[in-house]
Scaffold this motif. Structure first.
Motif, PDB file in Angstrom:
ATOM      1  N   ALA A  24       0.835  -1.201   0.000  1.00  0.00           N
ATOM      2  CA  ALA A  24       0.000   0.000   0.000  1.00  0.00           C
ATOM      3  C   ALA A  24       0.867   1.247   0.000  1.00  0.00           C
ATOM      4  N   HIS A  25       1.968   1.205   0.755  1.00  0.00           N
ATOM      5  CA  HIS A  25       2.912   2.324   0.752  1.00  0.00           C
ATOM      6  C   HIS A  25       3.496   2.519  -0.646  1.00  0.00           C
ATOM      7  N   GLU A  26       3.900   1.420  -1.280  1.00  0.00           N
ATOM      8  CA  GLU A  26       4.484   1.531  -2.620  1.00  0.00           C
ATOM      9  C   GLU A  26       3.462   2.062  -3.623  1.00  0.00           C
ATOM     10  N   PHE A  27       2.209   1.656  -3.480  1.00  0.00           N
ATOM     11  CA  PHE A  27       1.177   2.191  -4.353  1.00  0.00           C
ATOM     12  C   PHE A  27       0.993   3.687  -4.093  1.00  0.00           C
ATOM     13  N   GLY A  28       1.291   4.108  -2.873  1.00  0.00           N
ATOM     14  CA  GLY A  28       1.269   5.536  -2.583  1.00  0.00           C
ATOM     15  C   GLY A  28       2.240   6.297  -3.462  1.00  0.00           C
ATOM     16  N   HIS A  29       3.395   5.679  -3.750  1.00  0.00           N
ATOM     17  CA  HIS A  29       4.347   6.316  -4.667  1.00  0.00           C
ATOM     18  C   HIS A  29       3.784   6.348  -6.089  1.00  0.00           C
ATOM     19  N   ALA A  30       3.006   5.332  -6.445  1.00  0.00           N
ATOM     20  CA  ALA A  30       2.376   5.339  -7.763  1.00  0.00           C
ATOM     21  C   ALA A  30       1.389   6.504  -7.877  1.00  0.00           C
ATOM     22  N   ILE A  31       0.675   6.779  -6.801  1.00  0.00           N
ATOM     23  CA  ILE A  31      -0.233   7.930  -6.782  1.00  0.00           C
ATOM     24  C   ILE A  31       0.557   9.217  -6.976  1.00  0.00           C
ATOM     25  N   GLN A  32       1.683   9.319  -6.281  1.00  0.00           N
ATOM     26  CA  GLN A  32       2.522  10.504  -6.420  1.00  0.00           C
ATOM     27  C   GLN A  32       3.026  10.657  -7.854  1.00  0.00           C
ATOM     28  N   ALA A  33       3.383   9.546  -8.472  1.00  0.00           N
ATOM     29  CA  ALA A  33       3.886   9.609  -9.843  1.00  0.00           C
ATOM     30  C   ALA A  33       2.785  10.051 -10.802  1.00  0.00           C
ATOM     31  N   ARG A  34       1.599   9.494 -10.651  1.00  0.00           N
ATOM     32  CA  ARG A  34       0.507   9.789 -11.574  1.00  0.00           C
ATOM     33  C   ARG A  34      -0.047  11.200 -11.400  1.00  0.00           C
ATOM     34  N   THR A  35       0.315  11.868 -10.308  1.00  0.00           N
ATOM     35  CA  THR A  35      -0.148  13.245 -10.075  1.00  0.00           C
ATOM     36  C   THR A  35       0.984  14.266 -10.219  1.00  0.00           C
ATOM     37  N   GLY A  36       2.153  13.821 -10.665  1.00  0.00           N
ATOM     38  CA  GLY A  36       3.270  14.736 -10.878  1.00  0.00           C
ATOM     39  C   GLY A  36       4.052  15.074  -9.634  1.00  0.00           C
ATOM     40  N   ILE A  37       3.651  14.559  -8.497  1.00  0.00           N
ATOM     41  CA  ILE A  37       4.331  14.891  -7.240  1.00  0.00           C
ATOM     42  C   ILE A  37       5.711  14.248  -7.180  1.00  0.00           C
ATOM     43  N   LEU A  38       5.800  12.974  -7.525  1.00  0.00           N
ATOM     44  CA  LEU A  38       7.062  12.252  -7.387  1.00  0.00           C
ATOM     45  C   LEU A  38       8.125  12.801  -8.324  1.00  0.00           C
ATOM     46  N   TYR A  39       7.758  13.040  -9.571  1.00  0.00           N
ATOM     47  CA  TYR A  39       8.717  13.597 -10.533  1.00  0.00           C
ATOM     48  C   TYR A  39       9.210  14.965 -10.059  1.00  0.00           C
ATOM     49  N   SER A  40       8.278  15.778  -9.571  1.00  0.00           N
ATOM     50  CA  SER A  40       8.636  17.127  -9.124  1.00  0.00           C
ATOM     51  C   SER A  40       9.573  17.086  -7.931  1.00  0.00           C
ATOM     52  N   GLU A  41       9.288  16.177  -7.012  1.00  0.00           N
ATOM     53  CA  GLU A  41      10.138  16.074  -5.813  1.00  0.00           C
ATOM     54  C   GLU A  41      11.547  15.633  -6.181  1.00  0.00           C
ATOM     55  N   LYS A  42      11.659  14.666  -7.104  1.00  0.00           N
ATOM     56  CA  LYS A  42      12.984  14.209  -7.519  1.00  0.00           C
ATOM     57  C   LYS A  42      13.737  15.314  -8.257  1.00  0.00           C
ATOM     58  N   ALA A  43      13.007  16.155  -8.986  1.00  0.00           N
ATOM     59  CA  ALA A  43      13.643  17.284  -9.658  1.00  0.00           C
ATOM     60  C   ALA A  43      14.269  18.222  -8.633  1.00  0.00           C
ATOM     61  N   TRP A  44      13.526  18.507  -7.575  1.00  0.00           N
ATOM     62  CA  TRP A  44      14.063  19.384  -6.535  1.00  0.00           C
ATOM     63  C   TRP A  44      15.217  18.726  -5.785  1.00  0.00           C
ATOM     64  N   GLU A  45      15.128  17.426  -5.567  1.00  0.00           N
ATOM     65  CA  GLU A  45      16.240  16.731  -4.899  1.00  0.00           C
ATOM     66  C   GLU A  45      17.540  16.918  -5.661  1.00  0.00           C
ATOM     67  N   SER A  46      17.458  16.969  -6.992  1.00  0.00           N
ATOM     68  CA  SER A  46      18.662  17.087  -7.814  1.00  0.00           C
ATOM     69  C   SER A  46      19.276  18.481  -7.762  1.00  0.00           C
ATOM     70  N   ARG A  47      18.551  19.430  -7.188  1.00  0.00           N
ATOM     71  CA  ARG A  47      18.996  20.824  -7.250  1.00  0.00           C
ATOM     72  C   ARG A  47      19.534  21.341  -5.921  1.00  0.00           C
ATOM     73  N   VAL A  48      19.214  20.670  -4.838  1.00  0.00           N
ATOM     74  CA  VAL A  48      19.521  21.207  -3.513  1.00  0.00           C
ATOM     75  C   VAL A  48      20.646  20.423  -2.841  1.00  0.00           C
ATOM     76  N   SER A  49      21.007  20.853  -1.637  1.00  0.00           N
ATOM     77  CA  SER A  49      22.060  20.178  -0.876  1.00  0.00           C
ATOM     78  C   SER A  49      21.580  18.799  -0.428  1.00  0.00           C
TER      79      SER A  49
END
Length: 379
Positions: A259-284
């Motif tokens: 269920a937790h892993e499917f939570g990441h699928a929800i994040q991916a399908r709503t643009g949240i996961l991609y956006s968060e990883k983009a920010w991770e690549s930019r910060v300390s």
């Protein structure tokens, strides 16, 4: 991928350059001016895993402080004690526990289940592309002000699954079981995402008994992960080995992980996961860890939402939910490392437990907006 203990995910799309550098890092692809040149490399393939590879093998944990629910349970608990330690996805099953199969009984339902007109699709091995922001400002909006937060999870929702003894089940039986579980996850989440203007995708679940390579990178044993590249879920058949002994009899542990892993699928399908990883690549690195923690506790909260939605159908008890919340506590960064001051990339035990219970107690997805929450609540 989004792994239970350690983010590890490559980027979707066909035009990304080949990974380079350690741990599968790769250069951020150029899309116009986003991100600006010279921003450096991406985080490892985003595959949020159940257990962080850098942690020592879990040997047990102190009894977690019991978090009282701030409001009465918003769902009815029927008679059988089915679930246990990881209610995220386990709540959709009707095991009697990991050590012994449960007897499946029909739950008496006083009213009508929600989402009954939704037709669960087959698993999609060629899903449509996930939403991708064009600018960092758009990425921030997707994380902090997503239309998903205006939606609510239906309650109660029907979930029917056969019991399964996880301690003796074959890989094929596990795989069949988890792929049935995704039907319950879709029945809860697909109408919710549609309400928010998004499209849910039913993933396949691959069970593996030796380390495997995925489009998101290598998957070790004792793990589970969602891969954003192919939008599928992977589960190691020995995952139950890392469950603390004092929680090993709590029902539906593996389902909770799912269920937790499917939570990441929800994040991916709503643009949240991609956006968060983009920010991770930019910060300390410390800021990247905080972004990752916000992603992980949000997935914990989504697991709580799912648990509450199917609890009546599965006959869950208060004790079952408490056991699951204890499981989230047990997999906190500080508990796994044995260092009470440690701040990792998944959240401390008390944080993970509380976010899960927040999801259990409130149908409104605004309660799962971890990206505007105080830093103190995602440590």
């Amino acid at each position: 991928m989004s792994q239970w203990g350690q983010p590890n995910q490559q980027w979707p799309g066909q035009q990304w350059p080949a990974p380079s550098g350690p741990a599968g890092y790769g250069q951020w692809p150029v899309r116009g001016q986003w991100p600006p040149q010279g921003q450096g490399t991406l985080p490892p393939p985003a595959q949020g895993s159940w257990q962080a590879a850098q942690y020592p093998r879990y040997a047990g944990a102190p009894t977690p402080p019991r978090r009282r629910r701030s409001s009465p349970l918003r769902f009815l608990f029927a008679l059988f004690g089915v679930f246990g330690v990881m209610v995220l996805a386990y709540v959709v099953l009707s095991y009697a526990g990991d050590g012994a199969p449960s007897s499946q009984t029909e739950t008496t339902h006083a009213g009508s289940y929600e989402n009954e007109d939704y037709e669960v699709p087959s698993a999609d091995t060629n899903p449509p592309a996930i939403p991708q922001p064009e600018t960092y400002a758009e990425a921030t909006k997707l994380m902090e002000d997503n239309s998903l937060y205006s939606a609510a999870v239906a309650d109660p929702v029907r979930c029917e699954l056969d019991g399964l003894d996880l301690s003796t089940a074959t890989d094929a039986q596990l795989e069949e079981h988890f792929n049935e579980l995704t039907a319950c996850l879709m029945r809860v989440w697909a109408p919710t995402l549609q309400e928010a203007g998004y499209e849910a995708v039913r993933p396949t679940v691959t069970v593996y008994s030796t380390p495997i390579s995925t489009p998101c990178g290598d998957m070790p044993m004792e793990n589970a992960a969602y891969c954003m590249v192919d939008q599928q879920i992977y589960y190691a058949s020995d995952l139950t080995d890392i469950i603390p002994k004092d929680l090993s009899n709590v029902p539906h542990t593996a389902d909770a992980v799912m269920a937790h892993e499917f939570g990441h699928a929800i994040q991916a399908r709503t643009g949240i996961l991609y956006s968060e990883k983009a920010w991770e690549s930019r910060v300390s690195s410390s800021e990247a860890d905080e972004f990752s923690r916000r992603t992980e506790v949000q997935a914990d909260c989504f697991a709580g939402e799912f648990t509450a939605a199917v609890s009546e159908s599965l006959g869950m008890t208060n004790s079952d939910v408490d056991g699951l919340s204890d499981m989230f506590y047990a997999f906190g960064d500080d508990v796994l490392t044995g260092d009470s001051t440690y701040e990792g990339n998944h959240g401390r035990g008390t944080s993970r437990q509380q976010w899960f219970l927040d999801g259990v107690n409130d149908q409104q997805l605004a309660t799962c907006n971890a990206f505007t929450a105080p830093a103190s609540s995602v440590r």
